[in-house]
Write an enzyme that holds these catalytic residues in place. Sequence first.
Site, PDB file in Angstrom:
ATOM      1  N   LYS A   1      12.131   2.480  -4.259  1.00  0.00           N
ATOM      2  CA  LYS A   1      13.245   1.922  -3.338  1.00  0.00           C
ATOM      3  C   LYS A   1      14.063   1.042  -3.985  1.00  0.00           C
ATOM      4  CE  LYS A   1       9.590   2.591   0.382  1.00  0.00           C
ATOM      5  NZ  LYS A   1       9.123   1.901   1.747  1.00  0.00           N
TER       6      LYS A   1
ATOM      7  N   ASP B   1       2.862   0.844   5.735  1.00  0.00           N
ATOM      8  CA  ASP B   1       3.316   0.642   7.003  1.00  0.00           C
ATOM      9  C   ASP B   1       2.785   1.594   8.112  1.00  0.00           C
ATOM     10  OD1 ASP B   1       4.430   2.781   5.465  1.00  0.00           O
ATOM     11  OD2 ASP B   1       6.598   1.990   5.873  1.00  0.00           O
TER      12      ASP B   1
HETATM   13  C1  GLC Z   1       7.565   5.782   0.974  1.00  0.00           C
HETATM   14  C2  GLC Z   1       6.255   5.046   0.262  1.00  0.00           C
HETATM   15  C3  GLC Z   1       5.253   5.061   1.379  1.00  0.00           C
HETATM   16  C4  GLC Z   1       5.709   4.484   2.650  1.00  0.00           C
HETATM   17  C5  GLC Z   1       6.836   5.344   3.138  1.00  0.00           C
HETATM   18  C6  GLC Z   1       7.387   5.003   4.487  1.00  0.00           C
HETATM   19  O1  GLC Z   1       7.057   7.119   0.690  1.00  0.00           O
HETATM   20  O2  GLC Z   1       5.711   5.573  -0.801  1.00  0.00           O
HETATM   21  O3  GLC Z   1       4.003   4.193   1.009  1.00  0.00           O
HETATM   22  O4  GLC Z   1       4.662   4.547   3.651  1.00  0.00           O
HETATM   23  O5  GLC Z   1       7.939   5.413   2.141  1.00  0.00           O
HETATM   24  O6  GLC Z   1       7.917   3.663   4.468  1.00  0.00           O
END
Ligand code: GLC
Length: 498
Positions: free
Chosen positions: A198, A233
Site C-alpha cells: 500500500k 483488520d
Molecule cells: C490487503 C492486506 C490485508 C488487509 C486488506 C484489507 O489485502 O493484505 O491484510 O486485510 O488489505 O485492508
Amino acid sequence: MSAVGAGTVAGSLSVVCRRGCPPGRRSPVVAVRSGGVAAAAPILTQLRGKCATPLPVLRRVADAMAADIRAGLAADGGDGLPMILSYVDTLPTGGEKGLFYALDLGGTNFRVLRVQLGGKDGRVIDTEFQQVSIPQELMFGTTEELFDFIASELARFVEKEGDRFQLRQEMKREIGFTFSFPVKQTSVDSGILIKWTKGFAVSGTAGRDVVACLNEAMERQGLNMHVTALVNDTVATLAGARYWDDDVMVAVILGTGTNACYIEHTDVIPKLQGPKPSSGRMVLQIINTEWGAFSNSLPLTEFDRDMDSASINPGEQIFEKTISGMYLGEIVRRILLKMANTTALFGVSAPEKLCTPFTLSTPNICAMQQDESDDLLTVGTILNDVVGAQSSLSARKTVVEVCDTIVERAGRLAGAGVVGILQKMEQDSKSLIFGKRTVVAMDGGLYGHYPQYRKYLQDAVTELLGPETSKNVVIDHTKDGSGIGAALLAAANSKYAN
Ligand code: GLC
C-alpha cells in the site's frame, strides 16, 4: 459545460493519444475512428459478455474459493490461500471491563482509540478516537522514524485521557494493535512483517516483529503501555461485531483492499497439527484468509490483465484487483480509454488526463452511478473535472454502463467469495452454518459507500444459496468494528484477566 455532439466527429480519422500520453503510457491502440458514440456499443457488449457472472460462474468461483481455503489450511506455500493463523482463540464475551486502547495502522492514516468497557450491563460506556495522517517522508524512512512518530502521537493521545476513563490502579494500559499488512503471526501478540504494501517502503521492518518495533518506540517515548493483541483488520472487525452478536462467524473488509476471516475449528487445520503454537487449549481460531490473493475461475478481461501487468505486484492479489476500491476506477479508466481511442466517445481524441493511470477513482465512478438526473449532469461534471472529457448525453450513458458492468462483476464476485467461505465451513467443520442464523460482518469504505455494490453482493449470495437458506445468512454492515474490536481483543487477552 458544452457537450460534444457525437455525430460531429463521426468517421474522423486520427492517431490517438499523441498529445495525452507520455511514451510509457501510450495506449497500444492506434485507431481509425468510425461512427459516433454508438460505435462504442460493440466494445460495451463484448465487455458485458466477458464480465458476466451468471449463476454457473458464481458457483465455480464459490467452489474454487472453498477449495483454495482447504488447500491453504493443509500447507503453507502451495496453491491455496495464505490462511494465516491469528492465534486469536479468545473472543470477547461482553464481560470485559476496564479501559483499553487500540492503534489501527493500515494505510496513510492511523487511528488511536480508547474505550471504557463496563461488562455485560455497561458494555461500551465511553469511547474516544483520533485520526492522524502519516507524513509522506515517513512512509519511505526508517522503522524507528515511523514507529517513533506513531508512539509520540499515541503518547499525546494518552495524555489527554479525561476523568471519564478509568484505569484500574494496579494495571498498566493495554493496547490492541491492528496492523493490516502481510504478517506472519507468531502468537496473539507478535508477528513478523513479510513485506510492506500500500505504498509503504520503510527500511528495516521486513523480517522483524512489528510489536517489538512498537514496544521499543513506546519505551523511547516514555510510554508505559503493553501490546496484548496484534491483529489484521478483518480479525478486529470479527471480534468487534461478535461482541454484539454471537452469530457472527465471518468478517469481510471491502475498502481500498479486500480480505476475509472466519472462525475455524482447530482440528480441521492440518498445518496446525504439528507442535501447538500456544497453550494447547485452542478449539477455535480466527483464520485470516488473505482472500485478495485468490485468482481461480474469475471472469477477467484484457483490461484486468493489462492493469495487473503494469502494477507493482504483477500476478499477485488478483481477486483484490478485481473487486476492491483501489482498482475499480482504474479498470473503468482503461476501458474508457480504449473506447475514446477507437470511437468518438469523447470527440476527436482521447483527453490527455484519461491516459494517466489511476486518475479516475472508485469514489468518482460511485458518484457517477448515483446520478439520476435526465441529462446526467453529475456524470458530465466528473468527466470534465477529473479526466478533462467533454461528453454528450449518449457518451455519459455509455460511461455509466461501463461503471455498472465493472461494479456488478465486483459485487457479485465478492458475494460468491462469501458463499465460498460459508460453504467450506458448512461442509468441513462442525459449524452448522446454513441451518441457523449466521452473520457476516462487513466493513470498509467500498461496502459502506457504494449502494449498487452492496446490492450486487447481496443478489449473488441470494442466488447462490436460494431464497430459503439465504434468509439465515445475514450480511451486516458493522461500522468501525475494527477499532473497538482491537481494543476488545486487548481486553480478552489482557495480562490481568482472572
Ligand atoms: C490487503 C492486506 C490485508 C488487509 C486488506 C484489507 O489485502 O493484505 O491484510 O486485510 O488489505 O485492508
